[in-house]
Design a protein around this motif. Structure first.
Motif, PDB file in Angstrom:
ATOM      1  N   SER A   1       7.244   2.145   2.203  1.00 37.23           N
ATOM      2  CA  SER A   1       6.998   1.588   3.534  1.00 37.23           C
ATOM      3  C   SER A   1       6.967   2.659   4.616  1.00 37.23           C
ATOM      4  O   SER A   1       6.168   2.580   5.552  1.00 37.23           O
ATOM      5  N   THR A   2       7.835   3.650   4.497  1.00 42.71           N
ATOM      6  CA  THR A   2       7.947   4.652   5.564  1.00 42.71           C
ATOM      7  C   THR A   2       6.631   5.380   5.840  1.00 42.71           C
ATOM      8  O   THR A   2       6.185   5.433   6.995  1.00 42.71           O
ATOM      9  N   PRO A   3       5.963   5.943   4.835  1.00 42.92           N
ATOM     10  CA  PRO A   3       4.685   6.606   5.126  1.00 42.92           C
ATOM     11  C   PRO A   3       3.600   5.636   5.589  1.00 42.92           C
ATOM     12  O   PRO A   3       2.753   6.009   6.413  1.00 42.92           O
ATOM     13  N   ALA A   4       3.636   4.409   5.078  1.00 47.14           N
ATOM     14  CA  ALA A   4       2.640   3.426   5.500  1.00 47.14           C
ATOM     15  C   ALA A   4       2.827   3.075   6.980  1.00 47.14           C
ATOM     16  O   ALA A   4       1.855   3.004   7.751  1.00 47.14           O
ATOM     17  N   ILE A   5       4.065   2.868   7.389  1.00 42.66           N
ATOM     18  CA  ILE A   5       4.353   2.545   8.786  1.00 42.66           C
ATOM     19  C   ILE A   5       4.028   3.733   9.689  1.00 42.66           C
ATOM     20  O   ILE A   5       3.475   3.568  10.791  1.00 42.66           O
ATOM     21  N   THR A   6       4.325   4.930   9.217  1.00 42.05           N
ATOM     22  CA  THR A   6       4.000   6.145   9.991  1.00 42.05           C
ATOM     23  C   THR A   6       2.505   6.223  10.268  1.00 42.05           C
ATOM     24  O   THR A   6       2.074   6.531  11.391  1.00 42.05           O
ATOM     25  N   ASP A   7       1.693   5.921   9.260  1.00 42.98           N
ATOM     26  CA  ASP A   7       0.250   5.977   9.447  1.00 42.98           C
ATOM     27  C   ASP A   7      -0.267   4.829  10.298  1.00 42.98           C
ATOM     28  O   ASP A   7      -1.278   4.980  11.000  1.00 42.98           O
ATOM     29  N   LEU A   8       0.381   3.676  10.244  1.00 42.95           N
ATOM     30  CA  LEU A   8      -0.020   2.581  11.121  1.00 42.95           C
ATOM     31  C   LEU A   8       0.264   2.949  12.577  1.00 42.95           C
ATOM     32  O   LEU A   8      -0.586   2.775  13.456  1.00 42.95           O
ATOM     33  N   VAL A   9       1.458   3.468  12.825  1.00 44.71           N
ATOM     34  CA  VAL A   9       1.825   3.886  14.182  1.00 44.71           C
ATOM     35  C   VAL A   9       0.884   4.979  14.675  1.00 44.71           C
ATOM     36  O   VAL A   9       0.477   5.004  15.850  1.00 44.71           O
ATOM     37  N   GLY A  10       0.496   5.877  13.774  1.00 40.86           N
ATOM     38  CA  GLY A  10      -0.379   6.985  14.144  1.00 40.86           C
ATOM     39  C   GLY A  10      -1.859   6.626  14.202  1.00 40.86           C
ATOM     40  O   GLY A  10      -2.676   7.452  14.621  1.00 40.86           O
ATOM     41  N   GLY A  11      -2.202   5.419  13.770  1.00 43.17           N
ATOM     42  CA  GLY A  11      -3.593   4.992  13.825  1.00 43.17           C
ATOM     43  C   GLY A  11      -4.439   5.417  12.652  1.00 43.17           C
ATOM     44  O   GLY A  11      -5.660   5.248  12.665  1.00 43.17           O
ATOM     45  N   GLN A  12      -3.820   5.961  11.584  1.00 45.85           N
ATOM     46  CA  GLN A  12      -4.599   6.346  10.406  1.00 45.85           C
ATOM     47  C   GLN A  12      -5.039   5.120   9.600  1.00 45.85           C
ATOM     48  O   GLN A  12      -6.018   5.173   8.866  1.00 45.85           O
ATOM     49  N   ILE A  13      -4.296   4.039   9.699  1.00 44.85           N
ATOM     50  CA  ILE A  13      -4.726   2.756   9.129  1.00 44.85           C
ATOM     51  C   ILE A  13      -4.686   1.718  10.241  1.00 44.85           C
ATOM     52  O   ILE A  13      -4.019   1.907  11.271  1.00 44.85           O
ATOM     53  N   ASP A  14      -5.393   0.610  10.024  1.00 42.11           N
ATOM     54  CA  ASP A  14      -5.518  -0.404  11.072  1.00 42.11           C
ATOM     55  C   ASP A  14      -4.537  -1.562  10.925  1.00 42.11           C
ATOM     56  O   ASP A  14      -4.071  -2.102  11.928  1.00 42.11           O
ATOM     57  N   VAL A  15      -4.260  -1.934   9.687  1.00 40.30           N
ATOM     58  CA  VAL A  15      -3.507  -3.159   9.410  1.00 40.30           C
ATOM     59  C   VAL A  15      -2.422  -2.868   8.388  1.00 40.30           C
ATOM     60  O   VAL A  15      -2.610  -2.052   7.471  1.00 40.30           O
ATOM     61  N   LEU A  16      -1.294  -3.542   8.539  1.00 38.50           N
ATOM     62  CA  LEU A  16      -0.223  -3.413   7.547  1.00 38.50           C
ATOM     63  C   LEU A  16       0.514  -4.734   7.408  1.00 38.50           C
ATOM     64  O   LEU A  16       0.881  -5.360   8.395  1.00 38.50           O
ATOM     65  N   PHE A  17       0.680  -5.154   6.161  1.00 43.44           N
ATOM     66  CA  PHE A  17       1.591  -6.239   5.798  1.00 43.44           C
ATOM     67  C   PHE A  17       2.802  -5.539   5.192  1.00 43.44           C
ATOM     68  O   PHE A  17       2.644  -4.772   4.241  1.00 43.44           O
ATOM     69  N   ASP A  18       4.005  -5.806   5.692  1.00 45.90           N
ATOM     70  CA  ASP A  18       5.179  -5.130   5.158  1.00 45.90           C
ATOM     71  C   ASP A  18       6.419  -5.993   5.405  1.00 45.90           C
ATOM     72  O   ASP A  18       6.411  -6.832   6.336  1.00 45.90           O
ATOM     73  N   PRO A  19       7.470  -5.816   4.600  1.00 46.93           N
ATOM     74  CA  PRO A  19       8.673  -6.620   4.803  1.00 46.93           C
ATOM     75  C   PRO A  19       9.189  -6.563   6.234  1.00 46.93           C
ATOM     76  O   PRO A  19       9.136  -5.523   6.897  1.00 46.93           O
ATOM     77  N   PHE A  20       9.684  -7.683   6.682  1.00 46.73           N
ATOM     78  CA  PHE A  20      10.171  -7.840   8.057  1.00 46.73           C
ATOM     79  C   PHE A  20      11.150  -6.735   8.439  1.00 46.73           C
ATOM     80  O   PHE A  20      11.048  -6.145   9.522  1.00 46.73           O
TER      81      PHE A  20
END
Length: 327
Positions: free
Chosen positions: A191-210
Motif C-alpha cells: 500500500s505504501t508505494p501505491a499511496i505515494t504514487d497516488l499522492v504524487g500523481g503517477q497514478i490516477d485511481v486507487l482502491f485500498d483498505p480504509f
C-alpha cells in the motif's frame, strides 16, 4: 441367552460408549489449552491484519489463561504463513488470522496452492470487516464516483489504477466489469508505494483498505469518492458507498477471520469460539478496530465457513470474467 437380554446388553454398551465419549469431550474442553498458543499472521507487522491479530491475541490470552504468541510469517501473498498453519498439529494450539487474500482471492489467482482454503482449515469466527476507500488524485476531473465512471467510460485505457495485491486487483476489475469501464492496471508490492504514487500523481485511481488510504483523504492529499462496503463507514460517514453511486451489487470488504488446522478437536474449537466472542465484545477491542476503520464482526464457525465458500466462488468468477489467469 434370550434376544431381549442380548439387546439390553448391547444397548448398555452403546450407552456406556456414548457417555464415555461425552466425558472425554468434557475433559478435553476443560484441559484446553494446555500450553501457550501460537497465532500466525501471514503478513508483515503494521498492516490491518497484523493489528487485528495482535489486538485479539492480547485479550485471548486472558480469556484462555495461556500466552498467545504472535508470529508474523509474511511472503508470497500470505501463502507462506498460511501453509505453515495448515501443516501445524491439529490440536487447537496453532491459530491463523486469515483474510480475503489467503482464504479467498489466492484460490482465484494462483494455479496451485499448498493449502485449500475450504478443506485445510476449520473456521472459528470472523474477526473484523473494513471497507476499501476509492480515491483519486486531485488532478482527476471527478468529484464523485459517478463522475469517475463517466470519465473512465469516455476515455477507455486513459486512467491508471494501482493495486497493492491480488485482492485489490480483482476488486477493481470487478468494479470495471460492473460499470463497463477500462482502466490501466499498475501493480505494487504494498500500500505504501501505491499511496505515494497516488499522492504524487503517477497514478490516477486507487482502491485500498480504509486504514491505509483514508488518512490521505483526511489530509487533503487525495480525493475520497466512496467506500466499497454496502453500508457507510462510521468513521467516515460523509463518504457514500459504491452502491449509492449507482453500481448495484458492488459490496467488497477487506476482512479477517480466525481459523485452525483441519482436524482440530471440536472441544477446542468451541472453547476458542466462546473466548473470541467475549474478546470481540470488549469496548477497547471495538475501539482499536474502529481506529482502523474496521468493525468487530463475530460469527459462528458455520457462518464463517459459508462466507469463505461464497468468497472463493465469487472471486474465481470475477477473475474469469476479467480475464485474469491464475499464475
Amino acid at each position: 441367552m434370550s434376544r431381549s437380554l442380548s439387546r439390553r446388553r448391547a444397548f448398555g454398551r452403546l450407552a456406556f460408549a456414548s457417555l464415555f465419549g461425552l466425558a472425554c469431550a468434557a475433559v478435553q474442553a476443560q484441559s484446553f489449552p494446555s500450553r501457550p498458543l501460537h497465532l500466525i499472521i501471514p503478513f508483515p507487522p503494521g498492516g490491518v491484519t497484523d493489528i487485528v491479530g495482535r489486538t485479539v491475541a492480547t485479550r485471548l490470552s486472558t480469556e484462555l489463561g495461556q500466552p498467545v504468541v504472535v508470529e508474523n510469517k509474511p511472503g508470497a501473498s500470505g501463502i507462506l504463513g498460511t501453509e505453515l498453519a495448515a501443516r501445524a498439529p491439529a490440536d487447537g494450539h496453532t491459530l491463523l488470522v486469515g483474510n480475503i487474500s489467503t482464504l479467498a482471492v489466492n484460490a482465484a489467482t494462483f494455479a496451485r496452492l499448498p493449502y485449500d482454503p475450504l478443506t485445510s482449515f476449520v473456521p472459528v469466527s470472523m474477526l473484523a470487516i473494513q471497507p476499501l476507500v476509492v480515491a483519486v488524485h486531485p488532478k482527476v476531473q471527478a468529484r464523485t464516483l459517478a463522475d469517475l465512471v463517466r470519465l473512465a467510460k469516455a476515455n477507455p485505457g486513459t486512467l491508471s489504477y494501482g493495486s497493492a495485491g491480488s485482492s485489490i486487483h480483482l476488486a477493481v476489475e470487478f468494479f470495471n466489469t460492473l460499470v463497463g469501464a477500462q482502466m490501466n492496471h499498475v501493480p505494487y508490492k504494498g500500500s505504501t508505494p501505491a499511496i505515494t504514487d497516488l499522492v504524487g500523481g503517477q497514478i490516477d485511481v486507487l482502491f485500498d483498505p480504509f486504514s491505509s488510504l483514508y488518512p490521505q483523504v483526511q489530509a487533503g492529499k487525495v480525493r475520497g469518492l466512496a467506500v466499497t462496503t454496502a453500508s457507510r463507514s462510521q468513521v467516515a460517514p460523509d463518504l457514500p458507498t459504491v452502491i449509492e453511486n449507482g453500481v448495484a451489487g458492488y459490496d467488497v470488504s477487506s476482512w479477517q477471520g480466525l481459523v485452525v488446522p483441519a482436524g482440530t478437536p471440536q472441544a477446542a474449537i468451541d472453547r476458542l469460539h466462546a473466548a473470541i466472542v467475549k474478546v470481540l465484545a470488549q469496548p477497547e477491542v471495538k475501539e482499536a478496530f474502529a481506529k482502523q476503520g474496521a468493525q468487530a464482526s463475530p460469527t459462528s464457525p458455520e457462518q464463517l465457513q459459508q462466507y469463505v465458500r461464497a468468497e472463493v466462488a465469487r472471486w474465481k468468477k470475477v477473475a474469469t470474467d476479467a480475464g485474469v489467469k491464475p499464475q
